[in-house]
Design a protein around this motif. Structure first.
Motif, PDB file in Angstrom:
ATOM      1  N   ALA A  74       0.819  -1.202   0.000  1.00  0.00           N
ATOM      2  CA  ALA A  74       0.000   0.000   0.000  1.00  0.00           C
ATOM      3  C   ALA A  74       0.860   1.262   0.000  1.00  0.00           C
ATOM      4  O   ALA A  74       0.478   2.278  -0.583  1.00  0.00           O
ATOM      5  CB  ALA A  74      -0.945   0.002   1.195  1.00  0.00           C
ATOM      6  N   LYS A  75       2.019   1.201   0.658  1.00  0.00           N
ATOM      7  CA  LYS A  75       2.919   2.347   0.741  1.00  0.00           C
ATOM      8  C   LYS A  75       4.082   2.259  -0.243  1.00  0.00           C
ATOM      9  O   LYS A  75       4.899   3.177  -0.310  1.00  0.00           O
ATOM     10  CB  LYS A  75       3.466   2.475   2.156  1.00  0.00           C
ATOM     11  N   ASN A  76       4.176   1.156  -0.970  1.00  0.00           N
ATOM     12  CA  ASN A  76       5.296   0.912  -1.891  1.00  0.00           C
ATOM     13  C   ASN A  76       6.637   0.998  -1.163  1.00  0.00           C
ATOM     14  O   ASN A  76       7.577   1.650  -1.622  1.00  0.00           O
ATOM     15  CB  ASN A  76       5.281   1.893  -3.064  1.00  0.00           C
ATOM     16  N   THR A  77       6.719   0.334  -0.023  1.00  0.00           N
ATOM     17  CA  THR A  77       7.953   0.349   0.749  1.00  0.00           C
ATOM     18  C   THR A  77       8.435  -1.056   1.082  1.00  0.00           C
ATOM     19  O   THR A  77       7.649  -1.999   1.174  1.00  0.00           O
ATOM     20  CB  THR A  77       7.799   1.125   2.069  1.00  0.00           C
ATOM     21  N   LEU A  78       9.737  -1.170   1.264  1.00  0.00           N
ATOM     22  CA  LEU A  78      10.395  -2.365   1.761  1.00  0.00           C
ATOM     23  C   LEU A  78      11.124  -1.952   3.030  1.00  0.00           C
ATOM     24  O   LEU A  78      11.929  -1.027   3.005  1.00  0.00           O
ATOM     25  CB  LEU A  78      11.387  -2.904   0.732  1.00  0.00           C
ATOM     26  N   ASP A  79      10.842  -2.638   4.125  1.00  0.00           N
ATOM     27  CA  ASP A  79      11.402  -2.253   5.413  1.00  0.00           C
ATOM     28  C   ASP A  79      12.327  -3.324   5.970  1.00  0.00           C
ATOM     29  O   ASP A  79      12.191  -4.510   5.671  1.00  0.00           O
ATOM     30  CB  ASP A  79      10.285  -1.982   6.419  1.00  0.00           C
ATOM     31  N   LEU A  80      13.265  -2.890   6.789  1.00  0.00           N
ATOM     32  CA  LEU A  80      14.163  -3.806   7.484  1.00  0.00           C
ATOM     33  C   LEU A  80      14.245  -3.373   8.936  1.00  0.00           C
ATOM     34  O   LEU A  80      14.831  -2.335   9.247  1.00  0.00           O
ATOM     35  CB  LEU A  80      15.557  -3.805   6.852  1.00  0.00           C
ATOM     36  N   GLN A  81      13.635  -4.167   9.812  1.00  0.00           N
ATOM     37  CA  GLN A  81      13.716  -3.920  11.241  1.00  0.00           C
ATOM     38  C   GLN A  81      14.962  -4.609  11.773  1.00  0.00           C
ATOM     39  O   GLN A  81      15.108  -5.819  11.628  1.00  0.00           O
ATOM     40  CB  GLN A  81      12.475  -4.449  11.955  1.00  0.00           C
ATOM     41  N   MET A  82      15.857  -3.855  12.387  1.00  0.00           N
ATOM     42  CA  MET A  82      17.120  -4.378  12.877  1.00  0.00           C
ATOM     43  C   MET A  82      17.167  -4.225  14.393  1.00  0.00           C
ATOM     44  O   MET A  82      17.156  -3.105  14.911  1.00  0.00           O
ATOM     45  CB  MET A  82      18.299  -3.652  12.231  1.00  0.00           C
ATOM     46  N   ASN A  83      17.220  -5.345  15.090  1.00  0.00           N
ATOM     47  CA  ASN A  83      17.292  -5.360  16.542  1.00  0.00           C
ATOM     48  C   ASN A  83      18.613  -5.970  17.000  1.00  0.00           C
ATOM     49  O   ASN A  83      19.291  -6.653  16.242  1.00  0.00           O
ATOM     50  CB  ASN A  83      16.124  -6.158  17.130  1.00  0.00           C
ATOM     51  N   SER A  84      18.950  -5.733  18.253  1.00  0.00           N
ATOM     52  CA  SER A  84      20.176  -6.285  18.841  1.00  0.00           C
ATOM     53  C   SER A  84      21.385  -6.029  17.957  1.00  0.00           C
ATOM     54  O   SER A  84      22.186  -6.928  17.675  1.00  0.00           O
ATOM     55  CB  SER A  84      20.002  -7.789  19.085  1.00  0.00           C
ATOM     56  N   LEU A  85      21.530  -4.802  17.529  1.00  0.00           N
ATOM     57  CA  LEU A  85      22.599  -4.451  16.598  1.00  0.00           C
ATOM     58  C   LEU A  85      23.979  -4.645  17.217  1.00  0.00           C
ATOM     59  O   LEU A  85      24.180  -4.409  18.413  1.00  0.00           O
ATOM     60  CB  LEU A  85      22.428  -3.014  16.120  1.00  0.00           C
ATOM     61  N   LYS A  86      24.912  -5.060  16.372  1.00  0.00           N
ATOM     62  CA  LYS A  86      26.288  -5.308  16.771  1.00  0.00           C
ATOM     63  C   LYS A  86      27.221  -4.410  15.973  1.00  0.00           C
ATOM     64  O   LYS A  86      26.882  -3.983  14.873  1.00  0.00           O
ATOM     65  CB  LYS A  86      26.659  -6.771  16.511  1.00  0.00           C
ATOM     66  N   PRO A  87      28.414  -4.131  16.493  1.00  0.00           N
ATOM     67  CA  PRO A  87      29.368  -3.302  15.743  1.00  0.00           C
ATOM     68  C   PRO A  87      29.647  -3.844  14.343  1.00  0.00           C
ATOM     69  O   PRO A  87      29.857  -3.057  13.414  1.00  0.00           O
ATOM     70  CB  PRO A  87      30.623  -3.338  16.613  1.00  0.00           C
ATOM     71  N   GLU A  88      29.640  -5.160  14.168  1.00  0.00           N
ATOM     72  CA  GLU A  88      29.896  -5.744  12.867  1.00  0.00           C
ATOM     73  C   GLU A  88      28.769  -5.511  11.863  1.00  0.00           C
ATOM     74  O   GLU A  88      28.909  -5.829  10.676  1.00  0.00           O
ATOM     75  CB  GLU A  88      30.191  -7.252  12.981  1.00  0.00           C
ATOM     76  N   ASP A  89      27.639  -4.956  12.314  1.00  0.00           N
ATOM     77  CA  ASP A  89      26.558  -4.581  11.413  1.00  0.00           C
ATOM     78  C   ASP A  89      26.819  -3.231  10.748  1.00  0.00           C
ATOM     79  O   ASP A  89      26.061  -2.831   9.860  1.00  0.00           O
ATOM     80  CB  ASP A  89      25.224  -4.519  12.150  1.00  0.00           C
ATOM     81  N   THR A  90      27.843  -2.535  11.180  1.00  0.00           N
ATOM     82  CA  THR A  90      28.177  -1.228  10.614  1.00  0.00           C
ATOM     83  C   THR A  90      28.490  -1.360   9.131  1.00  0.00           C
ATOM     84  O   THR A  90      29.363  -2.136   8.735  1.00  0.00           O
ATOM     85  CB  THR A  90      29.367  -0.613  11.346  1.00  0.00           C
ATOM     86  N   ALA A  91      27.765  -0.614   8.304  1.00  0.00           N
ATOM     87  CA  ALA A  91      27.931  -0.696   6.855  1.00  0.00           C
ATOM     88  C   ALA A  91      27.005   0.303   6.180  1.00  0.00           C
ATOM     89  O   ALA A  91      26.129   0.894   6.819  1.00  0.00           O
ATOM     90  CB  ALA A  91      27.616  -2.104   6.350  1.00  0.00           C
ATOM     91  N   MET A  92      27.202   0.468   4.876  1.00  0.00           N
ATOM     92  CA  MET A  92      26.235   1.161   4.053  1.00  0.00           C
ATOM     93  C   MET A  92      25.210   0.120   3.613  1.00  0.00           C
ATOM     94  O   MET A  92      25.579  -0.939   3.089  1.00  0.00           O
ATOM     95  CB  MET A  92      26.910   1.801   2.842  1.00  0.00           C
ATOM     96  N   TYR A  93      23.951   0.421   3.818  1.00  0.00           N
ATOM     97  CA  TYR A  93      22.886  -0.510   3.481  1.00  0.00           C
ATOM     98  C   TYR A  93      22.156  -0.051   2.227  1.00  0.00           C
ATOM     99  O   TYR A  93      21.767   1.112   2.109  1.00  0.00           O
ATOM    100  CB  TYR A  93      21.898  -0.631   4.640  1.00  0.00           C
ATOM    101  N   TYR A  94      21.950  -0.987   1.308  1.00  0.00           N
ATOM    102  CA  TYR A  94      21.329  -0.697   0.024  1.00  0.00           C
ATOM    103  C   TYR A  94      20.056  -1.515  -0.172  1.00  0.00           C
ATOM    104  O   TYR A  94      20.020  -2.700   0.145  1.00  0.00           O
ATOM    105  CB  TYR A  94      22.275  -1.022  -1.131  1.00  0.00           C
ATOM    106  N   CYS A  95      19.063  -0.879  -0.728  1.00  0.00           N
ATOM    107  CA  CYS A  95      17.840  -1.547  -1.146  1.00  0.00           C
ATOM    108  C   CYS A  95      17.980  -1.935  -2.616  1.00  0.00           C
ATOM    109  O   CYS A  95      18.571  -1.191  -3.408  1.00  0.00           O
ATOM    110  CB  CYS A  95      16.660  -0.597  -0.951  1.00  0.00           C
TER     111      CYS A  95
END
Length: 126
Positions: A74-95
């Protein structure tokens, strides 16, 4: 082609949460796969999570149980819920969107995808 734009990145402490959103110029169900990828300095781009439109979801082993991908047609969106984040998750994120995948079998491979957003930075401090 599908035009994509990411938002929601930022800086958080380890253990925190962020929700990334990708706005698409067309309904998300027009693509076979929709996915999130990330790239850290000195590393190759890797698939984080993907969804087969109207079907299964896929996750990298490193984020299973912590990240959740979802579509809102309905909103034409793709979402990513990120929990319990870790330092190794640090990055540029692309859709990314795969309108015509190469094999239809590798949803976490960048080779499958046709269209890409410009990215949003996620930084997780320890």
């Amino acid at each position: 082609q599908v035009q994509l734009g990411e938002s929601g990145g930022g800086s958080v402490q380890a253990g925190g949460s962020l929700r990334l959103s990708c706005a698409a110029s067309e309904y998300t169900y027009t693509s076979y796969f929709m996915g999130w990828f990330r790239q850290a300095p000195g590393k190759e781009r890797e698939g984080v999570a993907a969804v087969r439109t109207g079907g299964s979801t896929y996750y990298a082993d490193s984020v299973k149980g912590r990240f959740t991908i979802s579509q809102d047609n309905a909103k034409n969106t793709l979402d990513l819920q990120m929990n319990s984040l870790k330092p190794e998750d640090t990055a540029m994120y692309y859709c990314a969107a795969a309108r015509s995948p190469r094999s239809y079998l590798r949803p976490l491979s960048s080779y499958e995808y046709d269209d890409w957003g410009q990215g949003t930075q996620v930084t997780v401090s320890s």
